[in-house]
Design a protein around this motif. Sequence first.
Motif, mmCIF file in Angstrom:
data_model
loop_
_atom_site.group_PDB
_atom_site.id
_atom_site.type_symbol
_atom_site.label_atom_id
_atom_site.label_comp_id
_atom_site.label_asym_id
_atom_site.label_seq_id
_atom_site.Cartn_x
_atom_site.Cartn_y
_atom_site.Cartn_z
ATOM 1 N N MET A 24 0.851 -1.187 0.000
ATOM 2 C CA MET A 24 0.000 0.000 0.000
ATOM 3 C C MET A 24 0.888 1.239 0.000
ATOM 4 O O MET A 24 1.862 1.300 0.748
ATOM 5 N N PRO A 25 0.566 2.264 -0.816
ATOM 6 C CA PRO A 25 1.316 3.509 -0.732
ATOM 7 C C PRO A 25 1.001 4.217 0.581
ATOM 8 O O PRO A 25 -0.121 4.127 1.087
ATOM 9 N N PRO A 39 1.910 11.647 0.782
ATOM 10 C CA PRO A 39 2.773 12.691 1.307
ATOM 11 C C PRO A 39 3.668 13.307 0.220
ATOM 12 O O PRO A 39 4.073 12.612 -0.714
ATOM 13 N N HIS A 40 3.978 14.576 0.342
ATOM 14 C CA HIS A 40 4.823 15.344 -0.585
ATOM 15 C C HIS A 40 4.218 15.418 -1.976
ATOM 16 O O HIS A 40 4.941 15.485 -2.974
#
Length: 60
Positions: A24-25, A39-40
């Motif tokens: 999973m990311p 994120p980012h």
Amino acid sequence: MGVPKRRKSRSRKKMRVRSHRHPMPSLAKCPKCHAWTQPHRTCPSCGYYGDRQVISITAE
Ligand SMILES: [Zn+2]
């Protein structure tokens, strides 16, 4: 470097390669709209990155 003695079977190869990818990311909450985003990265629901709008999201 050592050289593999035998060729790995199809299932063994798949078992090895499967572990290379993350299942999973990772997710982070958008501080603006509190939606889950990566994120980012620019938030896809409100278009904010940090405290400024980067892309304009057209309302539906
Ligand atoms: Zn957002």
